[in-house]
Design a protein around this motif. Structure first.
Motif, PDB file in Angstrom:
ATOM      1  N   CYS A  30      47.770  34.003  38.522  1.00  0.00           N
ATOM      2  CA  CYS A  30      48.317  32.641  38.541  1.00  0.00           C
ATOM      3  C   CYS A  30      49.815  32.654  38.243  1.00  0.00           C
ATOM      4  O   CYS A  30      50.604  32.004  38.938  1.00  0.00           O
ATOM      5  CB  CYS A  30      47.597  31.761  37.519  1.00  0.00           C
ATOM      6  SG  CYS A  30      45.873  31.447  37.909  1.00  0.00           S
ATOM      7  N   THR A  33      51.993  33.917  41.126  1.00  0.00           N
ATOM      8  CA  THR A  33      52.139  32.946  42.208  1.00  0.00           C
ATOM      9  C   THR A  33      53.159  31.870  41.849  1.00  0.00           C
ATOM     10  O   THR A  33      54.057  31.556  42.631  1.00  0.00           O
ATOM     11  CB  THR A  33      50.777  32.309  42.532  1.00  0.00           C
ATOM     12  OG1 THR A  33      49.891  33.342  42.959  1.00  0.00           O
ATOM     13  CG2 THR A  33      50.893  31.263  43.615  1.00  0.00           C
ATOM     14  N   VAL A  34      53.035  31.311  40.658  1.00  0.00           N
ATOM     15  CA  VAL A  34      53.943  30.244  40.233  1.00  0.00           C
ATOM     16  C   VAL A  34      55.368  30.776  40.065  1.00  0.00           C
ATOM     17  O   VAL A  34      56.336  30.134  40.501  1.00  0.00           O
ATOM     18  CB  VAL A  34      53.427  29.577  38.942  1.00  0.00           C
ATOM     19  CG1 VAL A  34      54.448  28.602  38.379  1.00  0.00           C
ATOM     20  CG2 VAL A  34      52.101  28.877  39.216  1.00  0.00           C
ATOM     21  N   THR A  64      44.993  28.096  45.770  1.00  0.00           N
ATOM     22  CA  THR A  64      45.119  29.515  45.415  1.00  0.00           C
ATOM     23  C   THR A  64      44.970  29.702  43.914  1.00  0.00           C
ATOM     24  O   THR A  64      44.232  30.593  43.463  1.00  0.00           O
ATOM     25  CB  THR A  64      46.473  30.067  45.907  1.00  0.00           C
ATOM     26  OG1 THR A  64      46.508  29.951  47.324  1.00  0.00           O
ATOM     27  CG2 THR A  64      46.666  31.513  45.488  1.00  0.00           C
ATOM     28  N   ILE A  65      45.638  28.860  43.140  1.00  0.00           N
ATOM     29  CA  ILE A  65      45.526  28.929  41.679  1.00  0.00           C
ATOM     30  C   ILE A  65      44.084  28.679  41.252  1.00  0.00           C
ATOM     31  O   ILE A  65      43.539  29.398  40.412  1.00  0.00           O
ATOM     32  CB  ILE A  65      46.476  27.924  40.995  1.00  0.00           C
ATOM     33  CG1 ILE A  65      47.940  28.226  41.346  1.00  0.00           C
ATOM     34  CG2 ILE A  65      46.247  27.871  39.496  1.00  0.00           C
ATOM     35  CD1 ILE A  65      48.450  29.552  40.852  1.00  0.00           C
ATOM     36  N   GLN A  66      43.464  27.681  41.854  1.00  0.00           N
ATOM     37  CA  GLN A  66      42.066  27.381  41.505  1.00  0.00           C
ATOM     38  C   GLN A  66      41.163  28.564  41.841  1.00  0.00           C
ATOM     39  O   GLN A  66      40.287  28.927  41.059  1.00  0.00           O
ATOM     40  CB  GLN A  66      41.589  26.132  42.228  1.00  0.00           C
ATOM     41  CG  GLN A  66      40.182  25.739  41.827  1.00  0.00           C
ATOM     42  CD  GLN A  66      39.800  24.380  42.354  1.00  0.00           C
ATOM     43  OE1 GLN A  66      40.607  23.670  42.938  1.00  0.00           O
ATOM     44  NE2 GLN A  66      38.565  24.009  42.135  1.00  0.00           N
ATOM     45  N   TYR A  68      42.037  31.737  42.000  1.00  0.00           N
ATOM     46  CA  TYR A  68      42.302  32.799  41.015  1.00  0.00           C
ATOM     47  C   TYR A  68      41.555  32.535  39.712  1.00  0.00           C
ATOM     48  O   TYR A  68      41.082  33.469  39.068  1.00  0.00           O
ATOM     49  CB  TYR A  68      43.788  32.911  40.725  1.00  0.00           C
ATOM     50  CG  TYR A  68      44.616  33.567  41.791  1.00  0.00           C
ATOM     51  CD1 TYR A  68      44.065  34.434  42.733  1.00  0.00           C
ATOM     52  CD2 TYR A  68      45.974  33.330  41.847  1.00  0.00           C
ATOM     53  CE1 TYR A  68      44.847  35.034  43.699  1.00  0.00           C
ATOM     54  CE2 TYR A  68      46.763  33.932  42.814  1.00  0.00           C
ATOM     55  CZ  TYR A  68      46.206  34.787  43.742  1.00  0.00           C
ATOM     56  OH  TYR A  68      46.983  35.381  44.685  1.00  0.00           O
TER      57      TYR A  68
END
Length: 74
Positions: A30, A33-34, A64-66, A68
Motif C-alpha cells: 500500500c 503505491t501511494v 488496488t489498495i483494497q 492489497y
C-alpha cells in the motif's frame, strides 16, 4: 514515514487482511503505491499524474489498495 507504516498501516492491514501475519507485506505494498503516486504527481510532476482529479485517483488507486489489504494471497 516509518512511523506511519508501523503505527497506522500495519495495524490497519492486520485488521483488514485475511492473514494477520502478512500485515507488514500488505502495508508495504500500500505504501509503495501511494508514495509512487505522490512522487510522480508532486515531485517529478509527470503530466498524467498531475492531471488526475481526486475522483480519478480514488477510482484507479482505491481498488488496488483494497486488494492489497483484503485479497487472498496470490
Amino acid at each position: 514515514m516509518q512511523s506511519v507504516l508501523r503505527d497506522q498501516l500495519i495495524p490497519l492491514a492486520r485488521r483488514m487482511g485475511p492473514e494477520p501475519e502478512q500485515a507488514p507485506l500488505r502495508a508495504a505494498l500500500c505504501a509503495s503505491t501511494v508514495l509512487g503516486l505522490a512522487l510522480t504527481r508532486y515531485m517529478l510532476r509527470f503530466p498524467a499524474s498531475v492531471a488526475f482529479t481526486h475522483e480519478e485517483i480514488v477510482n484507479w488507486v482505491g481498488p488496488t489498495i483494497q486488494r492489497y489489504l483484503t485479497a487472498p494471497t496470490p
